[in-house]
Design a protein around this motif. Structure first.
Motif, PDB file in Angstrom:
ATOM      1  N   UNK A  35      10.072   2.657  -9.219  1.00 28.17           N
ATOM      2  CA  UNK A  35       9.871   1.198  -9.486  1.00 28.17           C
ATOM      3  C   UNK A  35       8.820   0.492  -8.627  1.00 28.17           C
ATOM      4  N   UNK A  36       7.846   1.258  -7.902  1.00 24.08           N
ATOM      5  CA  UNK A  36       6.849   0.658  -7.578  1.00 24.08           C
ATOM      6  C   UNK A  36       5.685   1.963  -7.249  1.00 24.08           C
ATOM      7  N   UNK A  37       4.449   1.347  -6.928  1.00 28.33           N
ATOM      8  CA  UNK A  37       3.364   2.438  -6.769  1.00 28.33           C
ATOM      9  C   UNK A  37       3.721   2.968  -5.145  1.00 28.33           C
ATOM     10  N   UNK A  38       4.253   2.362  -4.206  1.00 23.37           N
ATOM     11  CA  UNK A  38       4.557   2.597  -3.027  1.00 23.37           C
ATOM     12  C   UNK A  38       5.547   3.889  -3.106  1.00 23.37           C
ATOM     13  N   UNK A  39       6.737   3.611  -3.837  1.00 25.54           N
ATOM     14  CA  UNK A  39       7.688   4.614  -3.832  1.00 25.54           C
ATOM     15  C   UNK A  39       7.152   5.982  -4.615  1.00 25.54           C
ATOM     16  N   UNK A  40       6.368   5.825  -5.712  1.00 24.31           N
ATOM     17  CA  UNK A  40       5.953   6.780  -6.278  1.00 24.31           C
ATOM     18  C   UNK A  40       4.643   7.858  -5.256  1.00 24.31           C
ATOM     19  N   UNK A  41       3.954   7.165  -4.590  1.00 24.81           N
ATOM     20  CA  UNK A  41       3.127   7.785  -3.439  1.00 24.81           C
ATOM     21  C   UNK A  41       3.937   8.454  -2.595  1.00 24.81           C
ATOM     22  N   UNK A  42       5.051   7.988  -2.069  1.00 28.42           N
ATOM     23  CA  UNK A  42       5.933   8.492  -1.064  1.00 28.42           C
ATOM     24  C   UNK A  42       6.816   9.817  -1.636  1.00 28.42           C
ATOM     25  N   UNK A  43       6.809  10.061  -2.784  1.00 29.77           N
ATOM     26  CA  UNK A  43       7.480  11.064  -3.444  1.00 29.77           C
ATOM     27  C   UNK A  43       7.298  12.503  -3.029  1.00 29.77           C
ATOM     28  N   UNK A  44       5.991  12.892  -2.646  1.00 30.02           N
ATOM     29  CA  UNK A  44       5.534  13.996  -2.224  1.00 30.02           C
ATOM     30  C   UNK A  44       5.931  15.293  -3.460  1.00 30.02           C
ATOM     31  N   UNK A  45       5.959  14.669  -4.582  1.00 30.37           N
ATOM     32  CA  UNK A  45       5.999  15.535  -5.730  1.00 30.37           C
ATOM     33  C   UNK A  45       4.846  15.986  -6.555  1.00 30.37           C
ATOM     34  N   UNK A  46       4.769  16.922  -7.078  1.00 28.08           N
ATOM     35  CA  UNK A  46       3.420  17.148  -7.752  1.00 28.08           C
ATOM     36  C   UNK A  46       3.654  16.921  -9.415  1.00 28.08           C
ATOM     37  N   UNK A  47       2.938  16.166 -10.105  1.00 25.47           N
ATOM     38  CA  UNK A  47       3.448  15.761 -11.537  1.00 25.47           C
ATOM     39  C   UNK A  47       2.351  16.289 -12.392  1.00 25.47           C
ATOM     40  N   UNK A  48       2.537  16.647 -13.518  1.00 26.32           N
ATOM     41  CA  UNK A  48       1.783  17.018 -14.560  1.00 26.32           C
ATOM     42  C   UNK A  48       1.310  15.555 -15.410  1.00 26.32           C
ATOM     43  N   UNK A  49       2.022  14.874 -15.598  1.00 22.71           N
ATOM     44  CA  UNK A  49       1.759  13.400 -16.489  1.00 22.71           C
ATOM     45  C   UNK A  49       2.465  12.405 -15.511  1.00 22.71           C
ATOM     46  N   UNK A  50       1.636  11.132 -15.516  1.00 23.91           N
ATOM     47  CA  UNK A  50       2.307  10.181 -14.829  1.00 23.91           C
ATOM     48  C   UNK A  50       2.114   8.995 -15.877  1.00 23.91           C
ATOM     49  N   UNK A  51       3.158   8.326 -16.342  1.00 22.46           N
ATOM     50  CA  UNK A  51       3.200   7.003 -17.175  1.00 22.46           C
ATOM     51  C   UNK A  51       3.078   5.936 -16.033  1.00 22.46           C
ATOM     52  N   UNK A  52       1.887   5.289 -15.881  1.00 19.15           N
ATOM     53  CA  UNK A  52       1.824   4.320 -14.889  1.00 19.15           C
ATOM     54  C   UNK A  52       1.446   2.983 -15.243  1.00 19.15           C
ATOM     55  N   UNK A  53       2.372   1.993 -15.099  1.00 23.33           N
ATOM     56  CA  UNK A  53       2.326   0.590 -15.168  1.00 23.33           C
ATOM     57  C   UNK A  53       0.992  -0.070 -14.433  1.00 23.33           C
ATOM     58  N   UNK A  54       0.371  -0.743 -15.032  1.00 18.39           N
ATOM     59  CA  UNK A  54      -0.825  -1.470 -14.338  1.00 18.39           C
ATOM     60  C   UNK A  54      -0.484  -2.683 -13.601  1.00 18.39           C
ATOM     61  N   UNK A  55       0.270  -3.728 -14.202  1.00 18.75           N
ATOM     62  CA  UNK A  55       0.546  -4.851 -13.722  1.00 18.75           C
ATOM     63  C   UNK A  55       1.680  -5.015 -12.983  1.00 18.75           C
ATOM     64  N   UNK A  56       1.832  -4.083 -11.721  1.00 13.25           N
ATOM     65  CA  UNK A  56       2.856  -4.155 -10.826  1.00 13.25           C
ATOM     66  C   UNK A  56       2.707  -4.931  -9.564  1.00 13.25           C
ATOM     67  N   UNK A  57       3.912  -5.563  -8.992  1.00  9.18           N
ATOM     68  CA  UNK A  57       3.642  -6.238  -7.947  1.00  9.18           C
ATOM     69  C   UNK A  57       3.143  -5.465  -6.516  1.00  9.18           C
ATOM     70  N   UNK A  58       2.773  -6.070  -5.664  1.00 10.61           N
ATOM     71  CA  UNK A  58       2.205  -5.348  -4.476  1.00 10.61           C
ATOM     72  C   UNK A  58       1.087  -4.472  -4.820  1.00 10.61           C
ATOM     73  N   UNK A  59       1.334  -3.187  -4.892  1.00  9.96           N
ATOM     74  CA  UNK A  59       0.423  -2.093  -5.342  1.00  9.96           C
ATOM     75  C   UNK A  59       0.469  -1.837  -6.653  1.00  9.96           C
ATOM     76  N   UNK A  60      -0.762  -2.515  -7.151  1.00 10.55           N
ATOM     77  CA  UNK A  60      -0.779  -2.248  -8.822  1.00 10.55           C
ATOM     78  C   UNK A  60      -1.180  -1.004  -9.368  1.00 10.55           C
ATOM     79  N   UNK A  61      -1.138  -0.469 -10.525  1.00 12.41           N
ATOM     80  CA  UNK A  61      -1.376   0.603 -11.154  1.00 12.41           C
ATOM     81  C   UNK A  61      -2.873   1.252 -10.804  1.00 12.41           C
ATOM     82  N   UNK A  62      -3.743   0.532 -10.954  1.00 13.47           N
ATOM     83  CA  UNK A  62      -5.257   1.102 -10.641  1.00 13.47           C
ATOM     84  C   UNK A  62      -5.217   1.407  -8.964  1.00 13.47           C
TER      85      UNK A  62
END
Length: 238
Positions: A35-62
């Protein structure tokens, strides 16, 4: 196994996107929601594909993508947005594609098809071998297995069978980093081309049946499961 992350601060969109991907006509997909860029970055998982919302609160998709690119240059980032004016900024993080909300089924599946086609290509490398027919170059994905028989090592490929002037133990060690594993003292198999295992028989994608020794069974199965958890496994069942 393909790992797909969906990152969107709108929980309803997050759940809807997950439902769409679950109905996508591919198997062996692991889907993770954030539900946030911060949460994604903390996951420590390796992904093949990420569907990333750009306009998020706090840390945006870019900004999230910029941090991801510091440790992962290969992941396919597909931006999901309400707008169309982020294209220039997205170039800096090498976005694979763009989807505009509300998501349309055909466009989503097209983007996934494209991303997976590039992922599949990445599992293969071109290797040079010295054979009785001379020096040949073969893509690793086109090799089924190496077999020691009658004091010779044969390499079974999509196109032909070649004689390799090496010991099977040497080939086994050399090819391990390319996703090959010894299933038997006389066989080194390409895990990419394993279709299924039944008892102590390994069924390859070309229809060949290769023996699995009892001694190597546990280690081989573990290696195969690890391989499938990190690589594309299209239309396979283990």
């Amino acid at each position: 196994m393909i790992n797909i992350a969906i990152c969107d601060d709108d929980v309803n969109i997050l759940k809807k996107t997950k439902e769409l991907i679950e109905n996508y006509n591919r198997k062996y997909l692991n889907i993770y929601m954030y539900t946030s860029g911060e949460e994604l970055l903390k996951s420590n998982l390796e992904f093949d594909i990420i569907l990333l919302d750009i306009d998020m609160k706090k840390l945006n998709g870019i900004e999230t993508a910029k941090q991801i690119r510091q440790y992962d240059k290969k992941v396919k980032i597909i931006y999901v947005t309400n707008y169309t004016d982020y294209t220039y900024s997205a170039f800096s993080v090498h976005a694979f594609g763009y989807l505009v909300k509300p998501l349309k089924l055909e466009q989503l599946y097209h983007q996934l098809d494209e991303a997976l086609s590039y992922t599949e290509e990445s599992v293969s490398e071109l290797i040079e071998f010295v054979t009785n027919d001379g020096v040949i170059r073969v893509e690793t994905k086109d090799i089924y297995y190496f077999e020691y028989q009658s004091r010779k090592v044969t390499m079974k490929t999509v196109e032909s069978t070649y004689i390799i002037n090496k010991k099977i133990s040497e080939i086994g060690k050399e090819m391990e980093s390319y996703g090959f594993k010894m299933s038997h003292k006389s066989f080194s198999l390409n895990l990419y081309n394993v279709k299924t295992i039944k008892g102590y028989d390994i069924y390859m994608m070309d229809g060949s049946i290769v023996p699995l020794s009892q001694k190597k069974s546990s280690q081989f199965r573990d290696s195969l499961n690890i391989y499938l958890s990190n690589h594309i496994s299209k239309n396979r069942r283990i």
